[in-house]
Design a protein around this motif. Structure first.
Motif, PDB file in Angstrom:
ATOM      1  N   UNK A  46      -9.463   4.813  -5.030  1.00 54.56           N
ATOM      2  CA  UNK A  46      -9.732   5.895  -4.026  1.00 54.56           C
ATOM      3  C   UNK A  46      -8.297   6.695  -3.753  1.00 54.56           C
ATOM      4  N   UNK A  47      -7.002   6.010  -4.003  1.00 47.95           N
ATOM      5  CA  UNK A  47      -6.011   6.845  -3.832  1.00 47.95           C
ATOM      6  C   UNK A  47      -5.939   7.427  -5.040  1.00 47.95           C
ATOM      7  N   UNK A  48      -6.283   7.095  -6.220  1.00 48.04           N
ATOM      8  CA  UNK A  48      -6.340   7.818  -7.528  1.00 48.04           C
ATOM      9  C   UNK A  48      -7.149   9.026  -7.296  1.00 48.04           C
ATOM     10  N   UNK A  49      -8.488   8.796  -6.893  1.00 45.63           N
ATOM     11  CA  UNK A  49      -9.409  10.004  -6.754  1.00 45.63           C
ATOM     12  C   UNK A  49      -8.754  11.045  -5.875  1.00 45.63           C
ATOM     13  N   UNK A  50      -8.061  10.955  -4.998  1.00 46.26           N
ATOM     14  CA  UNK A  50      -7.496  11.842  -3.942  1.00 46.26           C
ATOM     15  C   UNK A  50      -6.586  12.687  -4.912  1.00 46.26           C
ATOM     16  N   UNK A  51      -5.876  11.880  -5.695  1.00 51.43           N
ATOM     17  CA  UNK A  51      -4.693  12.342  -6.610  1.00 51.43           C
ATOM     18  C   UNK A  51      -5.261  13.361  -7.300  1.00 51.43           C
ATOM     19  N   UNK A  52      -6.330  12.876  -8.023  1.00 53.64           N
ATOM     20  CA  UNK A  52      -7.053  13.891  -8.861  1.00 53.64           C
ATOM     21  C   UNK A  52      -7.600  15.015  -8.368  1.00 53.64           C
ATOM     22  N   UNK A  82       0.905  -1.142  -0.070  1.00 51.98           N
ATOM     23  CA  UNK A  82      -0.045  -0.159   0.037  1.00 51.98           C
ATOM     24  C   UNK A  82       1.056   1.367  -0.050  1.00 51.98           C
ATOM     25  N   UNK A  83       1.767   1.307   0.788  1.00 49.17           N
ATOM     26  CA  UNK A  83       3.109   2.216   0.932  1.00 49.17           C
ATOM     27  C   UNK A  83       3.670   2.620  -0.869  1.00 49.17           C
ATOM     28  N   UNK A  84       3.923   1.506  -1.403  1.00 52.84           N
ATOM     29  CA  UNK A  84       4.447   1.641  -2.672  1.00 52.84           C
ATOM     30  C   UNK A  84       3.304   2.105  -3.542  1.00 52.84           C
ATOM     31  N   UNK A 144      -3.821   9.474 -14.113  1.00 51.60           N
ATOM     32  CA  UNK A 144      -4.807   9.116 -12.974  1.00 51.60           C
ATOM     33  C   UNK A 144      -6.153   8.895 -13.245  1.00 51.60           C
ATOM     34  N   UNK A 145      -6.552   9.751 -13.850  1.00 50.97           N
ATOM     35  CA  UNK A 145      -8.139   9.697 -14.241  1.00 50.97           C
ATOM     36  C   UNK A 145      -8.596   8.690 -15.158  1.00 50.97           C
ATOM     37  N   UNK A 146      -7.328   8.186 -16.137  1.00 53.35           N
ATOM     38  CA  UNK A 146      -7.568   7.330 -16.866  1.00 53.35           C
ATOM     39  C   UNK A 146      -7.453   5.689 -16.240  1.00 53.35           C
ATOM     40  N   UNK A 147      -6.755   5.695 -15.339  1.00 53.03           N
ATOM     41  CA  UNK A 147      -6.575   4.476 -14.509  1.00 53.03           C
ATOM     42  C   UNK A 147      -7.751   4.280 -13.576  1.00 53.03           C
ATOM     43  N   UNK A 200       1.135   6.462  -6.848  1.00 54.38           N
ATOM     44  CA  UNK A 200      -0.023   7.428  -7.316  1.00 54.38           C
ATOM     45  C   UNK A 200       0.235   8.833  -7.380  1.00 54.38           C
ATOM     46  N   UNK A 201       1.175   9.324  -6.222  1.00 48.53           N
ATOM     47  CA  UNK A 201       1.584  10.663  -6.172  1.00 48.53           C
ATOM     48  C   UNK A 201       2.560  10.943  -7.185  1.00 48.53           C
ATOM     49  N   UNK A 202       3.104  10.374  -8.012  1.00 49.70           N
ATOM     50  CA  UNK A 202       3.760  10.706  -9.398  1.00 49.70           C
ATOM     51  C   UNK A 202       2.941  10.686 -10.532  1.00 49.70           C
TER      52      UNK A 202
END
Length: 83
Positions: free
Chosen positions: A46-52, A2-4, A17-20, A9-11
């Motif tokens: 959820x992580x991708x949503x937060x990134x977007x 989860x950490x990786x 991110x939206x595509x994934x 995701x932060x990169x």
């Protein structure tokens, strides 16, 4: 892992991110993913949503900065609606 995943995701760019995220939603909607994998990809979603959301807030802040004059006065624009 989860950490990786979080670091990965932060990169990502907003577009990637939206595509994934869209791909994850489609897979979950299809309902053909085993439960354990569904939970894992939901967490990534959820992580991708937060990134977007983070990238959209940053973009909004940049636009707000651009739309103020040298004296800090608004140049007559309205705030972005980022829903």
């Amino acid at each position: 892992m989860a950490e990786n995943t979080q670091a990965d995701v932060k990169k990502l760019s907003f577009e990637r991110a939206i595509e994934e995220l869209e791909s994850i939603v489609k897979r979950l909607e299809d309902g053909k993913v085993p439960l354990e994998e569904s939970v894992a990809i939901y967490e990534r979603g959820e992580a991708l949503k937060r990134r977007c959301e983070e990238l959209l807030r940053q973009a909004e802040a940049r636009v707000d900065k651009i739309t103020t004059d040298a004296n800090g006065q608004a140049t007559g624009t309205e705030p972005l609606d980022v829903q």
